[in-house]
Enzyme design. Sequence first.
Site, PDB file in Angstrom:
ATOM      1  CD  GLU A 247      15.066  16.123  -1.413  1.00  0.00           C
ATOM      2  OE1 GLU A 247      14.338  16.742  -0.611  1.00  0.00           O
ATOM      3  OE2 GLU A 247      15.118  16.367  -2.621  1.00  0.00           O
ATOM      4  CB  CYS A 281      11.067  15.119   5.578  1.00  0.00           C
ATOM      5  SG  CYS A 281      10.502  14.476   4.012  1.00  0.00           S
TER       6      CYS A 281
HETATM    7  P1  NDP Z   1      20.794  11.086  10.074  1.00  0.00           P
HETATM    8  O1  NDP Z   1      20.878  12.303   9.259  1.00  0.00           O
HETATM    9  O2  NDP Z   1      21.747  10.925  11.186  1.00  0.00           O
HETATM   10  O3  NDP Z   1      20.960   9.785   9.147  1.00  0.00           O
HETATM   11  C1  NDP Z   1      20.459   9.670   7.827  1.00  0.00           C
HETATM   12  C2  NDP Z   1      21.290   8.636   7.063  1.00  0.00           C
HETATM   13  O4  NDP Z   1      22.642   9.052   6.974  1.00  0.00           O
HETATM   14  C3  NDP Z   1      21.319   7.268   7.723  1.00  0.00           C
HETATM   15  O5  NDP Z   1      21.342   6.258   6.735  1.00  0.00           O
HETATM   16  C4  NDP Z   1      22.621   7.315   8.481  1.00  0.00           C
HETATM   17  O6  NDP Z   1      23.124   6.051   8.778  1.00  0.00           O
HETATM   18  C5  NDP Z   1      23.502   8.034   7.493  1.00  0.00           C
HETATM   19  N1  NDP Z   1      24.682   8.658   8.083  1.00  0.00           N
HETATM   20  C6  NDP Z   1      24.913   9.001   9.372  1.00  0.00           C
HETATM   21  N2  NDP Z   1      26.122   9.590   9.500  1.00  0.00           N
HETATM   22  C7  NDP Z   1      26.666   9.647   8.254  1.00  0.00           C
HETATM   23  C8  NDP Z   1      27.872  10.165   7.713  1.00  0.00           C
HETATM   24  N3  NDP Z   1      28.797  10.754   8.479  1.00  0.00           N
HETATM   25  N4  NDP Z   1      28.087  10.058   6.389  1.00  0.00           N
HETATM   26  C9  NDP Z   1      27.178   9.492   5.594  1.00  0.00           C
HETATM   27  N5  NDP Z   1      26.011   8.973   6.046  1.00  0.00           N
HETATM   28  C10 NDP Z   1      25.744   9.054   7.357  1.00  0.00           C
HETATM   29  O7  NDP Z   1      19.329  10.977  10.566  1.00  0.00           O
HETATM   30  P2  NDP Z   1      18.756  10.145  11.761  1.00  0.00           P
HETATM   31  O8  NDP Z   1      18.221   8.919  11.170  1.00  0.00           O
HETATM   32  O9  NDP Z   1      19.717  10.009  12.900  1.00  0.00           O
HETATM   33  O10 NDP Z   1      17.609  11.150  12.227  1.00  0.00           O
HETATM   34  C11 NDP Z   1      17.958  12.366  12.890  1.00  0.00           C
HETATM   35  C12 NDP Z   1      17.051  13.482  12.516  1.00  0.00           C
HETATM   36  O11 NDP Z   1      17.045  13.690  11.124  1.00  0.00           O
HETATM   37  C13 NDP Z   1      15.601  13.246  12.876  1.00  0.00           C
HETATM   38  O12 NDP Z   1      15.395  13.683  14.136  1.00  0.00           O
HETATM   39  C14 NDP Z   1      14.864  14.073  11.870  1.00  0.00           C
HETATM   40  O13 NDP Z   1      14.729  15.363  12.375  1.00  0.00           O
HETATM   41  C15 NDP Z   1      15.782  14.113  10.681  1.00  0.00           C
HETATM   42  N6  NDP Z   1      15.366  13.197   9.616  1.00  0.00           N
HETATM   43  C16 NDP Z   1      14.792  13.720   8.516  1.00  0.00           C
HETATM   44  C17 NDP Z   1      14.383  12.884   7.526  1.00  0.00           C
HETATM   45  C18 NDP Z   1      13.740  13.399   6.303  1.00  0.00           C
HETATM   46  O14 NDP Z   1      13.012  12.670   5.638  1.00  0.00           O
HETATM   47  N7  NDP Z   1      14.015  14.612   5.924  1.00  0.00           N
HETATM   48  C19 NDP Z   1      14.507  11.441   7.610  1.00  0.00           C
HETATM   49  C20 NDP Z   1      15.157  10.991   8.798  1.00  0.00           C
HETATM   50  C21 NDP Z   1      15.569  11.851   9.758  1.00  0.00           C
HETATM   51  P3  NDP Z   1      22.726   5.375  10.187  1.00  0.00           P
HETATM   52  O15 NDP Z   1      21.228   5.393  10.270  1.00  0.00           O
HETATM   53  O16 NDP Z   1      23.277   4.027  10.052  1.00  0.00           O
HETATM   54  O17 NDP Z   1      23.387   6.250  11.242  1.00  0.00           O
END
Ligand code: NDP
Length: 501
Positions: A247, A281
């Site tokens: 998602e 999102c």
């Molecule tokens: P990320 O995609 O970086 O992170 C989402 C989750 O994945 C977090 O729990 C993160 O952990 C984890 N994660 C990070 N790297 C890895 C990996 N290599 N393998 C497995 N899990 C991993 O999103 P961000 O929070 O950095 O947000 C960045 C962008 O994503 C935002 O600018 C927005 O555009 C989008 N976003 C979209 C969302 C939605 O609902 N569709 C929600 C959040 C963000 P950790 O946080 O500890 O790095």
Amino acid sequence: MTQTASDSALSADGEQRRFASLDPRTGEVVAHHPIHTAAEVEDAVASAREAATWWAGLGFEGRKTKLDAWRRILSQRADEFISLISSETGKPADDSRVEITLVLDHLHWAARHAGRVLGKRRVSSGMLMVNHSASVEYLPLGVVGVIGPWNYPAHTPMGSISYALAAGNAVVFKPSEFTPGVGTFLASTFAEAVPEYPVFQVVTGFGETGAALCAAGVDKIAFTGSTRTGKKVMAAAAATLTPVLVECGGKDALIVDSDADLTAAAEAAIWGAVSNAGQTCAGVERVYVAEDVADEFIEIVVKRAKKLKPGGEPNAHLGPITMPSQVEIIREHVRDALDRGGKALVGGPDSIRPPYVEPVVLADVPEDSLAVTEETFGPTVVINRVPNALEGVRLANRSKYGLGAAVFSKSRGEELAKELRVGMVSINSVLTYAAVPGLPFGGVGDSGFGRIHGDDGLREFSFARAVTKRKFASVINMATYDRSSMAGRQMMRLARVLFGR
Ligand code: NDP
């Protein structure tokens, strides 16, 4: 005490490395949480596997009783839960209340409907196999790894967790590094309701902990976050052929037709763009308004948007930007839109004052600008005029994302909705599909694939097992080498009569 998350990652507590979750409104530490290592994540998955067998054995009714007990605890402790969500995300109390309401509704729905959706049911065996009965049932996968975001730290991961648990799986959840306390609260309240086995566990830490969960031998990964990380998760899962649900973000459009209720459309556009400080999102990031009503629509939007103020008080209209690095992305999108000739109708670059961003309404922004093509994830919205709503639909569909959309039209809402290449559409409202537990939630394209919520969301965390049972011998039996030379011709004749016309 104030510190940054990266400083706190280095703080030690005996052998266990810990990190701090911070209140984005003040920078103060909310609490410290362990940075779980790959070995600890593997241990969690191993104990979840044992728990999964017990949990699956409870059956739908047994699990429903336990999930209902958990729901009551979450409801009783709602005030504590609201305050925790607001502390870790900075969002106003009412936004946290909306989130918890949705958590309770979905948990209730998943527990109540799992038996109907996944339980064994008979299937017609068809004319050729009439001497057999046929049935299908949906079995739990085992252990589901859930990787969650920070923007809706309870509602979004619970869209996977509630449905995976109701389907009979154990869950290991890695919350975002910004909201580990919310994840821990969910798991600890679950353990109060279900103390017997670690059916739902939380592992905390940074991206490495999430990566370790992908490599720990889970039976499915449900990921919510950016498209970029979604691709990494999918690549890691490919090594072990682990199925994934992805998602990701969106660039959702709201289309305003010439005959729309403009006050309702303007209110929806503002709420869809600004609520949760735009960190949704499926939030409204683009509006395409029919030229003949554009001036009137824009006037209402501007008047309303100017009244909204960000702040840290519980009753502020919008809270801070939870993830500090997002502020620069918002700034870049606004600057790029203006550099390319877009107009700022409300706010502008000066509205960006970390950790807060005031609502920014941009208009006439070129379609190839970052503010139109990329996810901004802030309280900003682009309003572009189109000759008619169908042209709005065409532009909406040009995005690489395809999560949700909204249409405002009195006479042809459904007609326009049908043309949108997205997973979800609200007609004459915004985001409503997310609050209907029976509806699937998810997108296409760069917004990911797979579905949470609804019947599809329950099936997402199961596998189908098909069973046939012979009732009596067939007159024409092809599944034997003792078949007569006539059998094949008789079978073909029957097939022609049944299906050949
Ligand atoms: P990320 O995609 O970086 O992170 C989402 C989750 O994945 C977090 O729990 C993160 O952990 C984890 N994660 C990070 N790297 C890895 C990996 N290599 N393998 C497995 N899990 C991993 O999103 P961000 O929070 O950095 O947000 C960045 C962008 O994503 C935002 O600018 C927005 O555009 C989008 N976003 C979209 C969302 C939605 O609902 N569709 C929600 C959040 C963000 P950790 O946080 O500890 O790095």
